[in-house]
Scaffold this motif. Structure first.
Motif, PDB file in Angstrom:
ATOM      1  N   THR A  90       0.861  -1.304  -0.063  1.00  0.00           N
ATOM      2  CA  THR A  90       0.041  -0.122  -0.166  1.00  0.00           C
ATOM      3  C   THR A  90       0.913   1.187  -0.032  1.00  0.00           C
ATOM      4  O   THR A  90       1.723   1.503   0.642  1.00  0.00           O
ATOM      5  CB  THR A  90      -1.030  -0.080   1.045  1.00  0.00           C
ATOM      6  N   THR A  91       0.368   2.083  -0.940  1.00  0.00           N
ATOM      7  CA  THR A  91       1.218   3.417  -0.862  1.00  0.00           C
ATOM      8  C   THR A  91       0.077   4.361  -1.162  1.00  0.00           C
ATOM      9  O   THR A  91      -0.710   4.212  -1.727  1.00  0.00           O
ATOM     10  CB  THR A  91       2.122   3.302  -2.418  1.00  0.00           C
ATOM     11  N   VAL A  92       0.389   5.615  -0.691  1.00  0.00           N
ATOM     12  CA  VAL A  92      -0.556   6.801  -0.981  1.00  0.00           C
ATOM     13  C   VAL A  92       0.364   7.662  -1.924  1.00  0.00           C
ATOM     14  O   VAL A  92       1.394   8.129  -1.902  1.00  0.00           O
ATOM     15  CB  VAL A  92      -0.680   7.587   0.359  1.00  0.00           C
ATOM     16  N   TYR A  93      -0.496   7.829  -3.051  1.00  0.00           N
ATOM     17  CA  TYR A  93       0.010   9.012  -3.782  1.00  0.00           C
ATOM     18  C   TYR A  93      -0.677  10.349  -3.836  1.00  0.00           C
ATOM     19  O   TYR A  93      -1.878  10.457  -3.605  1.00  0.00           O
ATOM     20  CB  TYR A  93      -0.595   8.233  -5.356  1.00  0.00           C
ATOM     21  N   TYR A  94       0.505  11.368  -3.709  1.00  0.00           N
ATOM     22  CA  TYR A  94       0.028  12.590  -3.636  1.00  0.00           C
ATOM     23  C   TYR A  94       0.218  13.467  -4.668  1.00  0.00           C
ATOM     24  O   TYR A  94       1.297  13.331  -5.425  1.00  0.00           O
ATOM     25  CB  TYR A  94       0.685  13.340  -2.570  1.00  0.00           C
ATOM     26  N   CYS A  95      -0.754  14.425  -5.060  1.00  0.00           N
ATOM     27  CA  CYS A  95      -0.272  15.514  -6.121  1.00  0.00           C
ATOM     28  C   CYS A  95       0.163  16.800  -5.339  1.00  0.00           C
ATOM     29  O   CYS A  95      -0.127  16.952  -4.435  1.00  0.00           O
ATOM     30  CB  CYS A  95      -1.999  15.757  -6.545  1.00  0.00           C
ATOM     31  N   LEU A  96       1.205  17.472  -6.373  1.00  0.00           N
ATOM     32  CA  LEU A  96       1.645  18.617  -5.721  1.00  0.00           C
ATOM     33  C   LEU A  96       1.691  19.575  -6.756  1.00  0.00           C
ATOM     34  O   LEU A  96       1.761  19.346  -8.136  1.00  0.00           O
ATOM     35  CB  LEU A  96       2.938  18.221  -5.372  1.00  0.00           C
ATOM     36  N   SER A  97       1.094  20.859  -6.480  1.00  0.00           N
ATOM     37  CA  SER A  97       1.189  21.893  -7.331  1.00  0.00           C
ATOM     38  C   SER A  97       2.448  23.114  -6.836  1.00  0.00           C
ATOM     39  O   SER A  97       2.633  23.151  -5.816  1.00  0.00           O
ATOM     40  CB  SER A  97       0.289  22.756  -7.581  1.00  0.00           C
ATOM     41  N   ASN A  98       3.417  23.504  -7.902  1.00  0.00           N
ATOM     42  CA  ASN A  98       4.384  24.559  -7.669  1.00  0.00           C
ATOM     43  C   ASN A  98       4.470  25.563  -8.535  1.00  0.00           C
ATOM     44  O   ASN A  98       4.764  25.365  -9.588  1.00  0.00           O
ATOM     45  CB  ASN A  98       5.845  23.470  -7.454  1.00  0.00           C
TER      46      ASN A  98
END
Length: 115
Positions: A90-98
């Motif tokens: 299990t892995t949590v994927y995160y979205c990022l804006s820069n």
């Protein structure tokens, strides 16, 4: 207020595919580099892929050739197509804006890859 909402996580067998999506609001989307990160339990969050406003992309070596990041500036979405998933639990994927000035994170979407 910037908001990033990930979706598309779930359970998949090793070797399978999954497509994650991140919907952005409250920002000038095409002025932001968008990226995906992931974090497994007990491990540090790691960078997966990024796509700049103009569309140029970079990938972590661990996913190169298997994952594809894309963006739709009109819809303000970024997608991570994941193929050939490995049995990493299990892995949590995160979205990022820069924007170059500020960074924002989404809440994450969980991906479980079973062997």
């Amino acid at each position: 207020q910037v908001r990033l909402v990930e979706s598309g996580g779930g359970l998949v067998q090793a070797g399978g595919s999954l497509s994650l999506s991140c919907a952005a609001s409250g920002l000038v989307f095409d002025a932001n580099t968008m990226a995906w990160y992931r974090q497994a339990p007990g491990k540090q969050r790691e960078w997966v892929a990024r796509i700049r406003g103009g569309g140029s992309v970079d990938y972590a070596d661990s996913v190169k050739g298997r994952f594809t990041i894309s963006r739709d500036n009109g819809k303000k979405t970024v997608t991570l197509q994941m193929n050939g998933l490995k049995p990493e639990g299990t892995t949590v994927y995160y979205c990022l804006s820069n924007s170059g000035v500020r960074v924002h994170w989404g809440q994450g979407t969980q991906v479980t890859v079973s062997s």
